[in-house]
Design a protein around this motif. Structure first.
Motif, PDB file in Angstrom:
ATOM      1  N   GLY A   7      10.469  12.093   7.071  1.00  0.00           N
ATOM      2  CA  GLY A   7      10.755  10.877   7.813  1.00  0.00           C
ATOM      3  C   GLY A   7       9.676  10.455   8.786  1.00  0.00           C
ATOM      4  N   ASP A   8       8.636  11.247   8.951  1.00  0.00           N
ATOM      5  CA  ASP A   8       7.542  10.907   9.871  1.00  0.00           C
ATOM      6  C   ASP A   8       6.451  10.172   9.105  1.00  0.00           C
ATOM      7  OD1 ASP A   8       8.815  12.113  12.005  1.00  0.00           O
ATOM      8  OD2 ASP A   8       7.838  14.033  11.672  1.00  0.00           O
ATOM      9  N   CYS A   9       6.726   8.934   8.730  1.00  0.00           N
ATOM     10  CA  CYS A   9       5.804   8.198   7.881  1.00  0.00           C
ATOM     11  C   CYS A   9       5.461   6.845   8.488  1.00  0.00           C
ATOM     12  CB  CYS A   9       6.429   7.941   6.517  1.00  0.00           C
ATOM     13  SG  CYS A   9       7.008   9.431   5.696  1.00  0.00           S
ATOM     14  N   VAL A  10       4.329   6.335   8.098  1.00  0.00           N
ATOM     15  CA  VAL A  10       3.984   4.958   8.400  1.00  0.00           C
ATOM     16  C   VAL A  10       3.905   4.196   7.091  1.00  0.00           C
ATOM     17  CG1 VAL A  10       2.740   5.489  10.522  1.00  0.00           C
ATOM     18  CG2 VAL A  10       1.492   5.370   8.387  1.00  0.00           C
ATOM     19  N   GLU A  11       4.124   2.909   7.178  1.00  0.00           N
ATOM     20  CA  GLU A  11       4.014   2.037   6.024  1.00  0.00           C
ATOM     21  C   GLU A  11       2.981   0.963   6.342  1.00  0.00           C
ATOM     22  OE1 GLU A  11       8.412   2.227   4.098  1.00  0.00           O
ATOM     23  OE2 GLU A  11       8.189   0.993   5.893  1.00  0.00           O
ATOM     24  N   VAL A  12       2.282   0.514   5.325  1.00  0.00           N
ATOM     25  CA  VAL A  12       1.201  -0.458   5.495  1.00  0.00           C
ATOM     26  C   VAL A  12       1.476  -1.660   4.600  1.00  0.00           C
ATOM     27  CG1 VAL A  12      -1.283  -0.837   5.245  1.00  0.00           C
ATOM     28  CG2 VAL A  12      -0.443   1.391   5.966  1.00  0.00           C
ATOM     29  N   ALA A  13       1.163  -2.838   5.110  1.00  0.00           N
ATOM     30  CA  ALA A  13       1.245  -4.070   4.330  1.00  0.00           C
ATOM     31  C   ALA A  13      -0.027  -4.871   4.579  1.00  0.00           C
ATOM     32  CB  ALA A  13       2.462  -4.888   4.741  1.00  0.00           C
ATOM     33  N   THR A  14      -0.436  -5.630   3.584  1.00  0.00           N
ATOM     34  CA  THR A  14      -1.615  -6.491   3.718  1.00  0.00           C
ATOM     35  C   THR A  14      -1.158  -7.941   3.805  1.00  0.00           C
ATOM     36  OG1 THR A  14      -2.926  -4.930   2.427  1.00  0.00           O
ATOM     37  CG2 THR A  14      -3.806  -7.149   2.660  1.00  0.00           C
ATOM     38  N   LEU A  15      -1.590  -8.618   4.858  1.00  0.00           N
ATOM     39  CA  LEU A  15      -1.284 -10.027   5.039  1.00  0.00           C
ATOM     40  C   LEU A  15      -2.237 -10.862   4.187  1.00  0.00           C
ATOM     41  CD1 LEU A  15      -0.175  -8.511   7.610  1.00  0.00           C
ATOM     42  CD2 LEU A  15      -0.363 -10.703   8.741  1.00  0.00           C
ATOM     43  N   PRO A  16      -1.899 -12.119   3.918  1.00  0.00           N
ATOM     44  CA  PRO A  16      -2.751 -12.963   3.067  1.00  0.00           C
ATOM     45  C   PRO A  16      -4.203 -13.077   3.530  1.00  0.00           C
ATOM     46  CG  PRO A  16      -0.623 -14.000   3.380  1.00  0.00           C
ATOM     47  CD  PRO A  16      -0.660 -12.800   4.293  1.00  0.00           C
TER      48      PRO A  16
END
Length: 75
Positions: free
Chosen positions: A25-34
């Motif tokens: 549960g010790d995670c990060v998530e990444v997203a890329t914006l346009p």
């Protein structure tokens, strides 16, 4: 550029968790914006805020995390 998104889940982004993340549960998530900006959020709080990084800033952040220079438990 504002350095964060108030509500990460409301941003409508596709979030990705690292394949290195375990099931603790010790995670990060990444997203890329346009525009190429990267957003980073805590996977335990998907409705909370997300930090924003330029591409170069994200590369520096990821390198520091990989090399344990961020003062976390593994530092």
């Amino acid at each position: 550029m504002q350095p964060y998104i108030e509500s990460a889940s409301a941003a409508g982004l596709a979030w990705v968790k690292s394949s290195y993340s375990g099931n603790n549960g010790d995670c990060v998530e990444v997203a890329t914006l346009p525009d190429g900006t990267r957003a980073v959020r805590d996977s335990k709080d998907p409705h909370g805020p997300a930090l924003l990084f330029t591409q170069n800033g994200f590369d520096d952040f990821a390198a520091a995390a990989t090399n344990s220079r961020l003062g976390g438990r593994n530092a």
